[in-house]
Design an enzyme around this catalytic site. Structure first.
Site, PDB file in Angstrom:
ATOM      1  N   LYS A 149       0.802  -1.228   0.000  1.00 27.85           N
ATOM      2  CA  LYS A 149       0.000   0.000   0.000  1.00 27.85           C
ATOM      3  C   LYS A 149       0.836   1.281   0.000  1.00 27.85           C
ATOM      4  O   LYS A 149       0.410   2.298  -0.525  1.00 27.85           O
ATOM      5  CB  LYS A 149      -0.960   0.007   1.197  1.00 27.85           C
ATOM      6  CG  LYS A 149      -2.152  -0.927   1.014  1.00 27.85           C
ATOM      7  CD  LYS A 149      -3.125  -0.800   2.170  1.00 27.85           C
ATOM      8  CE  LYS A 149      -4.355  -1.654   1.953  1.00 27.85           C
ATOM      9  NZ  LYS A 149      -5.336  -1.554   3.032  1.00 27.85           N
ATOM     10  N   ASN A 178      -4.916   2.079  -1.870  1.00 30.27           N
ATOM     11  CA  ASN A 178      -5.467   0.717  -1.953  1.00 30.27           C
ATOM     12  C   ASN A 178      -6.172   0.473  -3.295  1.00 30.27           C
ATOM     13  O   ASN A 178      -6.677  -0.603  -3.545  1.00 30.27           O
ATOM     14  CB  ASN A 178      -6.420   0.408  -0.781  1.00 30.27           C
ATOM     15  CG  ASN A 178      -7.778   1.049  -0.959  1.00 30.27           C
ATOM     16  OD1 ASN A 178      -7.933   2.011  -1.703  1.00 30.27           O
ATOM     17  ND2 ASN A 178      -8.780   0.520  -0.282  1.00 30.27           N
ATOM     18  N   ASP A 214     -10.307   3.052   1.722  1.00 31.63           N
ATOM     19  CA  ASP A 214     -10.554   2.437   3.042  1.00 31.63           C
ATOM     20  C   ASP A 214     -11.344   3.364   3.967  1.00 31.63           C
ATOM     21  O   ASP A 214     -12.248   2.926   4.686  1.00 31.63           O
ATOM     22  CB  ASP A 214      -9.230   2.059   3.732  1.00 31.63           C
ATOM     23  CG  ASP A 214      -8.672   0.736   3.224  1.00 31.63           C
ATOM     24  OD1 ASP A 214      -9.445  -0.075   2.676  1.00 31.63           O
ATOM     25  OD2 ASP A 214      -7.445   0.516   3.371  1.00 31.63           O
ATOM     26  N   GLY A 231      -4.008   0.532  17.189  1.00 36.26           N
ATOM     27  CA  GLY A 231      -3.268   0.355  15.940  1.00 36.26           C
ATOM     28  C   GLY A 231      -2.921   1.675  15.289  1.00 36.26           C
ATOM     29  O   GLY A 231      -3.600   2.696  15.508  1.00 36.26           O
ATOM     30  N   ALA A 232      -1.830   1.654  14.513  1.00 34.67           N
ATOM     31  CA  ALA A 232      -1.402   2.873  13.818  1.00 34.67           C
ATOM     32  C   ALA A 232      -0.792   2.517  12.459  1.00 34.67           C
ATOM     33  O   ALA A 232       0.061   3.224  11.945  1.00 34.67           O
ATOM     34  CB  ALA A 232      -0.388   3.630  14.677  1.00 34.67           C
ATOM     35  N   GLY A 277      -1.458   0.959   8.277  1.00 35.18           N
ATOM     36  CA  GLY A 277      -2.063   1.528   7.073  1.00 35.18           C
ATOM     37  C   GLY A 277      -3.554   1.770   7.221  1.00 35.18           C
ATOM     38  O   GLY A 277      -4.057   2.862   6.896  1.00 35.18           O
ATOM     39  N   ALA A 278      -4.276   0.774   7.716  1.00 32.71           N
ATOM     40  CA  ALA A 278      -5.732   0.919   7.851  1.00 32.71           C
ATOM     41  C   ALA A 278      -6.055   2.000   8.881  1.00 32.71           C
ATOM     42  O   ALA A 278      -6.989   2.793   8.706  1.00 32.71           O
ATOM     43  CB  ALA A 278      -6.354  -0.416   8.265  1.00 32.71           C
ATOM     44  N   TYR A 309     -12.555  -9.009   9.528  1.00 29.66           N
ATOM     45  CA  TYR A 309     -13.781  -9.671   9.073  1.00 29.66           C
ATOM     46  C   TYR A 309     -13.639 -11.185   9.034  1.00 29.66           C
ATOM     47  O   TYR A 309     -14.595 -11.897   8.761  1.00 29.66           O
ATOM     48  CB  TYR A 309     -14.208  -9.144   7.686  1.00 29.66           C
ATOM     49  CG  TYR A 309     -13.094  -9.155   6.677  1.00 29.66           C
ATOM     50  CD1 TYR A 309     -12.335  -8.004   6.447  1.00 29.66           C
ATOM     51  CD2 TYR A 309     -12.775 -10.297   5.967  1.00 29.66           C
ATOM     52  CE1 TYR A 309     -11.289  -8.005   5.540  1.00 29.66           C
ATOM     53  CE2 TYR A 309     -11.739 -10.304   5.056  1.00 29.66           C
ATOM     54  CZ  TYR A 309     -11.005  -9.153   4.843  1.00 29.66           C
ATOM     55  OH  TYR A 309      -9.965  -9.161   3.940  1.00 29.66           O
TER      56      TYR A 309
HETATM   57  P1  NAP Z   1      -0.484  -2.925   8.985  1.00 22.34           P
HETATM   58  O1  NAP Z   1      -0.233  -1.657   8.270  1.00 22.34           O
HETATM   59  O2  NAP Z   1       0.527  -4.025   8.892  1.00 22.34           O
HETATM   60  O3  NAP Z   1      -0.732  -2.556  10.544  1.00 22.34           O
HETATM   61  C1  NAP Z   1      -0.867  -3.568  11.504  1.00 22.34           C
HETATM   62  C2  NAP Z   1      -1.197  -2.963  12.874  1.00 22.34           C
HETATM   63  O4  NAP Z   1      -1.368  -4.041  13.818  1.00 22.34           O
HETATM   64  C3  NAP Z   1      -0.102  -2.068  13.455  1.00 22.34           C
HETATM   65  O5  NAP Z   1      -0.679  -1.103  14.292  1.00 22.34           O
HETATM   66  C4  NAP Z   1       0.735  -3.074  14.270  1.00 22.34           C
HETATM   67  O6  NAP Z   1       1.468  -2.475  15.315  1.00 22.34           O
HETATM   68  C5  NAP Z   1      -0.372  -3.923  14.867  1.00 22.34           C
HETATM   69  N1  NAP Z   1       0.077  -5.278  15.219  1.00 22.34           N
HETATM   70  C6  NAP Z   1       0.274  -6.329  14.391  1.00 22.34           C
HETATM   71  N2  NAP Z   1       0.689  -7.410  15.095  1.00 22.34           N
HETATM   72  C7  NAP Z   1       0.758  -7.028  16.388  1.00 22.34           C
HETATM   73  C8  NAP Z   1       1.117  -7.692  17.591  1.00 22.34           C
HETATM   74  N3  NAP Z   1       1.474  -8.978  17.608  1.00 22.34           N
HETATM   75  N4  NAP Z   1       1.064  -7.001  18.753  1.00 22.34           N
HETATM   76  C9  NAP Z   1       0.693  -5.694  18.771  1.00 22.34           C
HETATM   77  N5  NAP Z   1       0.342  -5.001  17.650  1.00 22.34           N
HETATM   78  C10 NAP Z   1       0.379  -5.658  16.477  1.00 22.34           C
HETATM   79  O7  NAP Z   1      -1.855  -3.594   8.506  1.00 22.34           O
HETATM   80  P2  NAP Z   1      -3.197  -2.840   8.021  1.00 22.34           P
HETATM   81  O8  NAP Z   1      -3.235  -2.779   6.550  1.00 22.34           O
HETATM   82  O9  NAP Z   1      -3.338  -1.591   8.798  1.00 22.34           O
HETATM   83  O10 NAP Z   1      -4.325  -3.914   8.469  1.00 22.34           O
HETATM   84  C11 NAP Z   1      -4.644  -4.080   9.831  1.00 22.34           C
HETATM   85  C12 NAP Z   1      -5.924  -4.907   9.999  1.00 22.34           C
HETATM   86  O11 NAP Z   1      -7.012  -4.214   9.421  1.00 22.34           O
HETATM   87  C13 NAP Z   1      -5.870  -6.275   9.321  1.00 22.34           C
HETATM   88  O12 NAP Z   1      -6.527  -7.196  10.163  1.00 22.34           O
HETATM   89  C14 NAP Z   1      -6.660  -6.065   8.039  1.00 22.34           C
HETATM   90  O13 NAP Z   1      -7.282  -7.257   7.569  1.00 22.34           O
HETATM   91  C15 NAP Z   1      -7.718  -5.065   8.529  1.00 22.34           C
HETATM   92  N6  NAP Z   1      -8.262  -4.261   7.428  1.00 22.34           N
HETATM   93  C16 NAP Z   1      -9.589  -4.370   7.187  1.00 22.34           C
HETATM   94  C17 NAP Z   1     -10.158  -3.631   6.176  1.00 22.34           C
HETATM   95  C18 NAP Z   1     -11.631  -3.770   5.897  1.00 22.34           C
HETATM   96  O14 NAP Z   1     -12.076  -3.311   4.832  1.00 22.34           O
HETATM   97  N7  NAP Z   1     -12.401  -4.339   6.800  1.00 22.34           N
HETATM   98  C19 NAP Z   1      -9.375  -2.743   5.400  1.00 22.34           C
HETATM   99  C20 NAP Z   1      -8.005  -2.647   5.694  1.00 22.34           C
HETATM  100  C21 NAP Z   1      -7.464  -3.422   6.715  1.00 22.34           C
HETATM  101  P3  NAP Z   1       2.971  -1.920  15.046  1.00 22.34           P
HETATM  102  O15 NAP Z   1       2.812  -0.578  14.372  1.00 22.34           O
HETATM  103  O16 NAP Z   1       3.569  -1.825  16.383  1.00 22.34           O
HETATM  104  O17 NAP Z   1       3.650  -2.934  14.160  1.00 22.34           O
END
Ligand code: NAP
Length: 296
Positions: free
Chosen positions: A69, A90, A105, A129-130, A132-133, A230
């Site tokens: 992304k 995205n 998103d 969380g911080a 991409g989403a 989801y």
């Molecule tokens: P990302 O950029 O990789 O961010 C992941 C986030 O989760 C970061 O804040 C990370 O913290 C945290 N994290 C991951 N593993 C962890 C752990 N073991 N302990 C503590 N914190 C942890 O991913 P993303 O794209 O934002 O996606 C995040 C979630 O949102 C996923 O489950 C994805 O499927 C969901 N999502 C859903 C939609 C939808 O349409 N429903 C759209 C986008 C994303 P750090 O910063 O410390 O690494």
């Protein structure tokens, strides 16, 4: 007739629901013979080549997912203002050899919140969380008039970076940042909040039994818990919320709406509502839940 290609790029990509979602919608719009939607597994070191060659392979639009992304930005000709602010894309639209990046998103999140009666204006929000989403959701919250935002993340640097971005580019000014395991601040923040949003991947398939919230006892009936995950359809965090009388919403509708927003861009259909009228959201939700093995 030559079929035009749409698709999603990511790595891994096997579990993406996007092909199922878009095939359903294209069928419902009687466009299945005109457009084909495919999943492309693209490793990070293949991204530049893939994007460069995509235009000559009848690809007219792409969704972009983990881990591309942000990395994909450097290969695009133009960015929509929203995607530029967020710093992540995205959705890509191919138009006469030019590639323009968007981020749907945030719009998907807002529509899903609206559909579920979750008030965003004047809301007091705790966001876990911080990544991409989280960025897309935080900018959407700022635009919809959230009153205050507390960001909790494992990596404090990433959360501070998001706070700085929001302060610079939006009018949201009441923003706090804490570590994800800061029990005391979480307890205090949650007691004064109306909305808890999980944007971390904790609790996602296959880690069903995990919850990102270190103090589930701080959940209360005045709170809506919106989990972006989801799969599974009901996360451990959602179970914890319901147990304490809070409302819980999963990320399936957000997924659907961000996908429909992308489709509007590819089909150059300005009015989302016209597209929405032609498909049955209930049937689409049922089909996606069936794919996930969730009872419908
Ligand atoms: P990302 O950029 O990789 O961010 C992941 C986030 O989760 C970061 O804040 C990370 O913290 C945290 N994290 C991951 N593993 C962890 C752990 N073991 N302990 C503590 N914190 C942890 O991913 P993303 O794209 O934002 O996606 C995040 C979630 O949102 C996923 O489950 C994805 O499927 C969901 N999502 C859903 C939609 C939808 O349409 N429903 C759209 C986008 C994303 P750090 O910063 O410390 O690494």
């Amino acid at each position: 007739m030559t079929q035009r290609l749409l698709g999603v790029i990511g790595d891994p990509i096997e579990h993406s629901l996007s092909p199922r979602l878009h095939k359903f919608v294209l069928r419902n719009l009687s466009l299945a013979s005109e457009y084909e939607y495919r999943a492309f597994r693209v490793a990070p070191d293949e991204l530049s080549d893939f994007v460069r060659r995509a235009g000559s392979q009848s690809i007219v639009g792409l969704n972009v997912t983990i881990p591309h992304k942000q990395a994909v930005l450097q290969y695009l000709d133009e960015l929509d203002l929203g995607a530029e602010k967020i710093g992540a894309v995205n959705t890509i639209v191919f138009n006469q050899g030019k590639l323009k990046g968007y981020n749907t998103d945030g719009a998907g999140f807002v529509r899903a919140a609206r559909t579920n009666g979750v008030a965003l204006n004047a809301s007091k929000v705790v966001m876990l969380g911080a990544g991409g989403a989280a960025k897309a959701v935080a900018f959407a919250l700022a635009e919809t008039g959230a009153a205050q935002l507390s960001i909790y993340n494992r990596s404090i640097e990433r959360a501070l970076e998001l706070k700085a971005q929001l302060l610079e580019k939006t009018r949201l000014s009441t923003i706090c940042v804490h570590r994800l395991d800061d029990r005391e601040c979480l307890c205090d923040d949650l007691s004064r909040s109306t909305l808890l949003i999980n944007t971390t991947s904790i609790g996602m398939h296959p880690r069903f039994s995990e919850s990102p919230l270190v103090i589930p006892e701080a959940l209360h009936s005045g709170l809506t818990v919106f989990d972006l995950i989801y799969n599974p359809g009901e996360t451990e965090l959602m179970r914890q919320a319901q147990h304490r009388g809070a409302r819980a919403v999963n990320g399936l509708e957000m997924l659907i709406y961000q996908g429909l927003e992308a489709l509007c861009l590819w089909l150059r259909q300005e009015e989302f509502s016209k597209l929405e009228e032609k498909i049955s959201l209930l049937h689409l939700k049922n089909e996606l839940n069936e794919t996930l093995g969730v009872p419908v």
